[in-house]
Enzyme design. Structure first.
Site, short mmCIF file in Angstrom:
data_model
loop_
_atom_site.label_atom_id
_atom_site.label_comp_id
_atom_site.label_asym_id
_atom_site.label_seq_id
_atom_site.Cartn_x
_atom_site.Cartn_y
_atom_site.Cartn_z
N ASP A 96 -8.14 100.65 19.70
CA ASP A 96 -9.50 101.12 19.94
C ASP A 96 -9.87 102.09 18.82
O ASP A 96 -9.04 102.42 17.98
CB ASP A 96 -9.64 101.73 21.34
CG ASP A 96 -8.80 102.97 21.53
OD1 ASP A 96 -8.21 103.45 20.55
OD2 ASP A 96 -8.72 103.47 22.66
N GLY A 98 -10.87 105.25 19.02
CA GLY A 98 -10.70 106.67 19.30
C GLY A 98 -11.93 107.28 19.95
O GLY A 98 -11.87 108.36 20.54
N GLY A 99 -13.06 106.59 19.86
CA GLY A 99 -14.31 107.13 20.37
C GLY A 99 -14.27 107.43 21.86
O GLY A 99 -14.64 108.52 22.30
N ASP A 150 -17.57 103.82 18.25
CA ASP A 150 -18.82 103.79 19.04
C ASP A 150 -18.93 105.03 19.91
O ASP A 150 -17.98 105.80 20.04
CB ASP A 150 -18.86 102.54 19.93
CG ASP A 150 -17.82 102.61 21.04
OD1 ASP A 150 -16.72 103.13 20.79
OD2 ASP A 150 -18.10 102.13 22.16
N ASP A 270 -8.74 94.42 28.72
CA ASP A 270 -7.68 95.42 28.77
C ASP A 270 -8.02 96.38 29.90
O ASP A 270 -9.19 96.55 30.25
CB ASP A 270 -7.61 96.23 27.47
CG ASP A 270 -8.64 97.35 27.44
OD1 ASP A 270 -9.83 97.04 27.24
OD2 ASP A 270 -8.27 98.51 27.66
N CYS A 308 5.66 85.12 43.30
CA CYS A 308 5.77 85.66 41.94
C CYS A 308 7.16 85.42 41.35
O CYS A 308 8.16 85.71 41.99
CB CYS A 308 5.48 87.16 41.95
SG CYS A 308 5.65 87.94 40.34
N CYS A 310 8.49 86.95 38.78
CA CYS A 310 8.99 88.06 37.95
C CYS A 310 10.35 88.52 38.46
O CYS A 310 10.75 88.25 39.59
CB CYS A 310 7.99 89.21 37.90
SG CYS A 310 8.11 90.41 39.25
N CYS A 313 10.41 90.46 41.84
CA CYS A 313 10.25 89.66 43.05
C CYS A 313 11.44 88.73 43.28
O CYS A 313 11.73 88.36 44.42
CB CYS A 313 8.95 88.88 42.99
SG CYS A 313 7.51 89.96 43.03
N HIS A 339 6.11 93.85 37.62
CA HIS A 339 5.44 92.96 38.57
C HIS A 339 3.92 92.95 38.37
O HIS A 339 3.31 91.88 38.30
CB HIS A 339 5.75 93.33 40.02
CG HIS A 339 4.84 92.59 40.95
ND1 HIS A 339 5.02 91.26 41.25
CD2 HIS A 339 3.67 92.97 41.53
CE1 HIS A 339 4.01 90.85 41.99
NE2 HIS A 339 3.18 91.86 42.18
ZN LIG Z 1 6.60 89.93 40.88
#
Ligand SMILES: [Zn+2]
Length: 362
Positions: A96, A98-99, A150, A270, A308, A310, A313, A339
């Protein structure tokens, strides 16, 4: 896109939504994509290996210019040849300008035509950011995608403040385009204008009219406006951003927000929400949000989210996560963050699969 080393190819469209591939010098990003936020040069609690490993498979992360400039400082990062090597991250990085932090975190001393003078939130030291200085700092960080400097006005401000911020943001955007950038760094312009569609359109015309940005971002969303206002505005204007360039909605939001915005035509996102919520005990699952501290999870042997894939999980129970959270164990933050980021990544992968007309994989 104008900058050598970059291209954006749309692979599928459905109504206003699109799926695509954003090619950068540090690899391809499949869009719609979520970019985990690495404020201090680290996505909190995650190693780069964990970020890269499927199913999370983050292709791009975000770094915060304001934070990295103040600490560790540019000379430390320059000694490593940039943020990629400093953080041990070989995929793409967006910084970004910094603004946003200057206006939200620092003590503002003076905002003028030329830039902003502010005091560090860390030690009170005085600094100055201008469009040229922001580009210079982002050049040292060596991000793949830099953002134009900006002014994001606070959500509660009036029309006059929005117009002033728009005018300033346009002037600064022009100076960012004119500033020198390292080879292989793309630059995105930012559209402000607050919650009013006409004002948004007017500012979009100004920023797009400057001509040379590699992509376009919508700033100043999710700053306190009602959800319906954000959704309606995105439905109206997101698809009016240039068709052939990546579109980035800054700092938004919940998984539902991302799905809505992607359907309105946004490609990149983001937000600190998945990582911050994870550390605070709020976990996103296919059955809704789980507040892990709740007593009902005390002896629950089931996984956090049975759908999930991951590591969290696959290996531990809700009861174990609750125990780690209650005991304030460091491992909790790691498992929870892995997760939540995986949940966001899978939400995006599901959208891409739907748009590309293929079966979603876990
Ligand atoms: Zn998970």
């Amino acid at each position: 896109m104008n900058t050598p080393g970059f291209s954006f190819r749309i692979t599928a469209r459905r109504a206003r939504a699109r799926a695509g591939v954003l090619a950068t010098p540090h690899g391809d990003i499949l869009t719609p994509a979520f970019m985990p936020v690495g404020t201090q040069g680290t996505v909190k609690a995650m190693t780069t290996g964990e970020l890269e490993a499927p199913p999370l498979d983050a292709r791009i992360i975000l770094g915060n210019t304001y934070h990295l400039y103040l600490r560790p400082g540019l000379e430390v990062i320059a000694a490593h040849g940039g943020l990629h090597r400093f953080a041990g991250w070989s995929r793409a990085i967006l910084t970004d300008s910094g603004g946003y932090q200057v206006f939200s975190l620092a003590t503002l001393n003076k905002i003028d035509r030329d830039g902003v003078t502010f005091r560090s939130h860390i030690d009170g030291s005085e600094h100055r950011l201008t469009p040229e200085r922001s580009m210079e700092i982002q050049g040292v960080l060596g991000s793949d995608i830099a953002m134009a400097f900006d002014q994001c006005p606070p959500g509660e401000c009036g029309p006059g403040d929005h117009e002033e911020a728009m005018e300033r943001t346009t002037r600064w955007a022009e100076r960012c385009l004119a500033a020198r950038r390292p080879a292989g760094q793309a630059l995105f312009g930012i559209v402000q204008g607050g919650p009013d569609a006409a004002r948004r359109r007017a500012h979009m015309a100004e920023i797009v009219g400057l001509g040379d940005f590699d992509g376009y971002a919508l700033g100043g969303f999710s700053v306190g406006e009602p959800l319906t206002v954000m959704y309606e505005l995105l439905d109206e204007i997101a698809s009016e951003l240039p068709e052939e360039r990546p579109r980035y909605l800054m700092g938004v939001g919940t998984p539902a927000d991302l799905i809505h915005a992607a359907r309105a035509g946004i490609d990149l996102f983001d937000c600190v929400m998945p990582t911050r919520h994870a550390r605070n005990g709020q976990l996103f699952t296919s059955q809704g949000t789980v507040v892990i501290s709740h007593a009902r999870h005390r002896s629950d042997t089931s996984p956090l989210d049975p759908e999930c894939p991951c590591e969290t999980c696959r290996t531990v129970s809700r009861a174990y996560l609750r125990h780690l959270f209650t005991a304030r164990e460091i491992l909790y933050s790691r498992l929870a963050t892995l997760h939540n980021l995986t949940f966001y990544a899978r939400t995006m992968a599901g959208l891409r699969a739907e748009l590309n007309g293929i079966e979603a994989r876990p």
